[in-house]
Motif scaffolding. Structure first.
Motif, PDB file in Angstrom:
ATOM      1  N   PRO A  75     -13.529  -8.182  -1.738  1.00  8.17           N
ATOM      2  CA  PRO A  75     -14.246  -7.184  -2.479  1.00  8.17           C
ATOM      3  C   PRO A  75     -13.119  -6.413  -3.606  1.00  8.17           C
ATOM      4  N   SER A  76     -13.838  -5.986  -4.625  1.00  7.88           N
ATOM      5  CA  SER A  76     -13.093  -5.267  -5.627  1.00  7.88           C
ATOM      6  C   SER A  76     -13.021  -4.091  -5.089  1.00  7.88           C
ATOM      7  N   ILE A  77     -11.711  -3.522  -4.772  1.00  4.42           N
ATOM      8  CA  ILE A  77     -11.311  -2.360  -3.889  1.00  4.42           C
ATOM      9  C   ILE A  77      -9.977  -1.933  -4.313  1.00  4.42           C
ATOM     10  N   LYS A  78      -9.437  -0.559  -3.939  1.00  6.29           N
ATOM     11  CA  LYS A  78      -8.242  -0.180  -4.015  1.00  6.29           C
ATOM     12  C   LYS A  78      -7.858  -0.040  -2.576  1.00  6.29           C
ATOM     13  N   LEU A  79      -6.597  -0.372  -2.397  1.00  7.60           N
ATOM     14  CA  LEU A  79      -6.121  -0.392  -1.082  1.00  7.60           C
ATOM     15  C   LEU A  79      -4.554  -0.417  -1.085  1.00  7.60           C
ATOM     16  N   VAL A  80      -4.031  -0.402   0.233  1.00 11.23           N
ATOM     17  CA  VAL A  80      -2.585  -0.476   0.385  1.00 11.23           C
ATOM     18  C   VAL A  80      -2.315  -1.789   1.168  1.00 11.23           C
ATOM     19  N   VAL A  81      -1.249  -2.501   0.454  1.00  9.25           N
ATOM     20  CA  VAL A  81      -0.670  -3.754   1.027  1.00  9.25           C
ATOM     21  C   VAL A  81       0.641  -3.198   1.933  1.00  9.25           C
ATOM     22  N   LYS A  82       0.357  -3.751   3.155  1.00  8.38           N
ATOM     23  CA  LYS A  82       1.392  -3.402   4.252  1.00  8.38           C
ATOM     24  C   LYS A  82       2.243  -4.876   4.617  1.00  8.38           C
ATOM     25  N   TRP A  83       3.452  -5.295   4.288  1.00  5.86           N
ATOM     26  CA  TRP A  83       4.133  -6.293   4.404  1.00  5.86           C
ATOM     27  C   TRP A  83       5.239  -6.053   5.482  1.00  5.86           C
ATOM     28  N   GLU A  84       5.420  -6.837   6.449  1.00  7.29           N
ATOM     29  CA  GLU A  84       6.308  -6.881   7.718  1.00  7.29           C
ATOM     30  C   GLU A  84       6.985  -7.955   7.865  1.00  7.29           C
ATOM     31  N   LEU A  85       8.304  -7.987   8.144  1.00  5.44           N
ATOM     32  CA  LEU A  85       9.082  -9.244   8.456  1.00  5.44           C
ATOM     33  C   LEU A  85       9.951  -8.678   9.897  1.00  5.44           C
ATOM     34  N   GLN A  86       9.306  -9.535  10.859  1.00  5.57           N
ATOM     35  CA  GLN A  86       9.795  -9.180  12.352  1.00  5.57           C
ATOM     36  C   GLN A  86      11.118  -9.965  12.844  1.00  5.57           C
ATOM     37  N   ASP A  87      11.827  -9.697  13.331  1.00  4.03           N
ATOM     38  CA  ASP A  87      13.026 -10.474  14.140  1.00  4.03           C
ATOM     39  C   ASP A  87      12.465 -11.271  15.232  1.00  4.03           C
ATOM     40  N   ASP A  88      13.391 -11.764  15.912  1.00  5.34           N
ATOM     41  CA  ASP A  88      12.694 -12.331  17.234  1.00  5.34           C
ATOM     42  C   ASP A  88      12.581 -11.542  18.288  1.00  5.34           C
ATOM     43  N   GLN A  89      12.728 -10.351  18.222  1.00  3.79           N
ATOM     44  CA  GLN A  89      12.569  -9.062  19.033  1.00  3.79           C
ATOM     45  C   GLN A  89      11.472  -8.353  18.707  1.00  3.79           C
ATOM     46  N   GLN A  90      10.769  -8.802  17.689  1.00  6.28           N
ATOM     47  CA  GLN A  90       9.367  -7.985  17.269  1.00  6.28           C
ATOM     48  C   GLN A  90      10.022  -6.640  16.490  1.00  6.28           C
ATOM     49  N   LYS A  91      11.151  -6.507  16.039  1.00 12.89           N
ATOM     50  CA  LYS A  91      11.691  -5.204  15.462  1.00 12.89           C
ATOM     51  C   LYS A  91      11.424  -5.561  13.904  1.00 12.89           C
ATOM     52  N   CYS A  92      10.989  -4.685  13.046  1.00 15.13           N
ATOM     53  CA  CYS A  92      11.015  -4.973  11.586  1.00 15.13           C
ATOM     54  C   CYS A  92      12.300  -5.026  11.117  1.00 15.13           C
ATOM     55  N   LEU A  93      12.615  -6.256  10.543  1.00 12.98           N
ATOM     56  CA  LEU A  93      13.901  -6.315   9.412  1.00 12.98           C
ATOM     57  C   LEU A  93      13.294  -5.578   8.310  1.00 12.98           C
ATOM     58  N   PHE A  94      12.027  -5.763   7.721  1.00 11.13           N
ATOM     59  CA  PHE A  94      11.555  -4.961   6.788  1.00 11.13           C
ATOM     60  C   PHE A  94      10.046  -4.680   6.908  1.00 11.13           C
ATOM     61  N   CYS A  95       9.693  -3.537   6.384  1.00 10.70           N
ATOM     62  CA  CYS A  95       8.385  -2.998   6.479  1.00 10.70           C
ATOM     63  C   CYS A  95       8.315  -2.070   5.251  1.00 10.70           C
ATOM     64  N   TRP A  96       7.247  -2.615   4.204  1.00  8.07           N
ATOM     65  CA  TRP A  96       7.028  -1.804   2.969  1.00  8.07           C
ATOM     66  C   TRP A  96       5.552  -2.025   2.817  1.00  8.07           C
ATOM     67  N   GLU A  97       5.175  -0.912   2.009  1.00  8.62           N
ATOM     68  CA  GLU A  97       3.727  -0.683   1.523  1.00  8.62           C
ATOM     69  C   GLU A  97       3.798  -0.399  -0.007  1.00  8.62           C
ATOM     70  N   ILE A  98       2.789  -1.042  -0.616  1.00  7.31           N
ATOM     71  CA  ILE A  98       2.359  -0.600  -2.157  1.00  7.31           C
ATOM     72  C   ILE A  98       1.014  -0.431  -2.251  1.00  7.31           C
ATOM     73  N   PRO A  99       0.670   0.305  -3.325  1.00  3.35           N
ATOM     74  CA  PRO A  99      -0.812   0.545  -3.562  1.00  3.35           C
ATOM     75  C   PRO A  99      -1.230  -0.745  -4.685  1.00  3.35           C
ATOM     76  N   VAL A 100      -2.543  -1.216  -4.066  1.00  5.93           N
ATOM     77  CA  VAL A 100      -3.135  -2.402  -5.195  1.00  5.93           C
ATOM     78  C   VAL A 100      -4.531  -2.216  -5.464  1.00  5.93           C
ATOM     79  N   GLN A 101      -4.961  -2.624  -6.501  1.00  3.38           N
ATOM     80  CA  GLN A 101      -6.391  -2.771  -6.800  1.00  3.38           C
ATOM     81  C   GLN A 101      -6.755  -4.244  -6.847  1.00  3.38           C
ATOM     82  N   ILE A 102      -7.446  -4.686  -6.162  1.00  2.03           N
ATOM     83  CA  ILE A 102      -8.199  -5.941  -6.418  1.00  2.03           C
ATOM     84  C   ILE A 102      -9.392  -5.942  -7.143  1.00  2.03           C
ATOM     85  N   GLU A 103      -9.543  -6.873  -8.266  1.00  5.43           N
ATOM     86  CA  GLU A 103     -10.442  -6.908  -9.209  1.00  5.43           C
ATOM     87  C   GLU A 103     -10.916  -8.236  -9.848  1.00  5.43           C
ATOM     88  N   SER A 104     -11.923  -8.349 -10.352  1.00  3.88           N
ATOM     89  CA  SER A 104     -12.497  -9.676 -10.807  1.00  3.88           C
ATOM     90  C   SER A 104     -11.898  -9.935 -12.147  1.00  3.88           C
TER      91      SER A 104
END
Length: 149
Positions: free
Chosen positions: A120-149
């Motif tokens: 859908p065309s919508i504003k949302l926040v993208v959250k991206w995680e990379l976890q190690d082999d113990q399920q701890k976040c090597l990184f976690c970041w968020e950015i706002p995005v607008q999905i559009e046609s």
């Protein structure tokens, strides 16, 4: 195999040369420090993501732990609810990170963010995680995005 590694390194370098650094919110990097997040193309924020297109994501981070592997997860946060967002490759070791991951070493993680035509065309926040082999976040970041046609 060396040719493949060299080709991937060249791809990472060329993608980072064209990518735009974005302002991000660290959402809980437990065992790593984010140096930079690049999304291409994203000349302004919020990033305007066109349906049917794919975007390059490059994250430079330093690990503060050792890990044999890593796994990425991406979510679209809608009204506070994280909805899984499929990516082509969830294995961080196949996305530019040389595994095993070593403590105090800096890595460049490279992946694609495909935006499906049926989103859908919508504003949302993208959250991206990379976890190690113990399920701890090597990184976690968020950015706002607008999905559009």
């Amino acid at each position: 195999m060396r040719f493949l590694a060299a080709a991937f390194a060249l791809l990472a370098l060329s993608a980072s040369a064209l990518a735009e650094p974005v302002h991000f919110k660290d959402c809980g990097s437990e065992v790593g420090v984010i140096k930079e997040v690049n999304v291409s193309p994203c000349p302004t924020q919020p990033c305007h993501l066109q349906k049917g297109q794919s975007y390059t994501v490059n994250v430079t981070f330093t690990s503060s732990t050792q890990s044999q592997g890593s796994k990425a997860s991406v979510f679209g946060i809608l009204m506070g609810v994280p909805v899984p967002f499929p990516i082509p490759e969830s294995d961080g070791c196949k996305s530019g990170v040389n595994c095993p991951i070593e403590k105090n070493k800096t890595y460049s993680y490279l992946n694609k963010l495909p935006v499906k035509s049926d989103y859908p065309s919508i504003k949302l926040v993208v959250k991206w995680e990379l976890q190690d082999d113990q399920q701890k976040c090597l990184f976690c970041w968020e950015i706002p995005v607008q999905i559009e046609s």
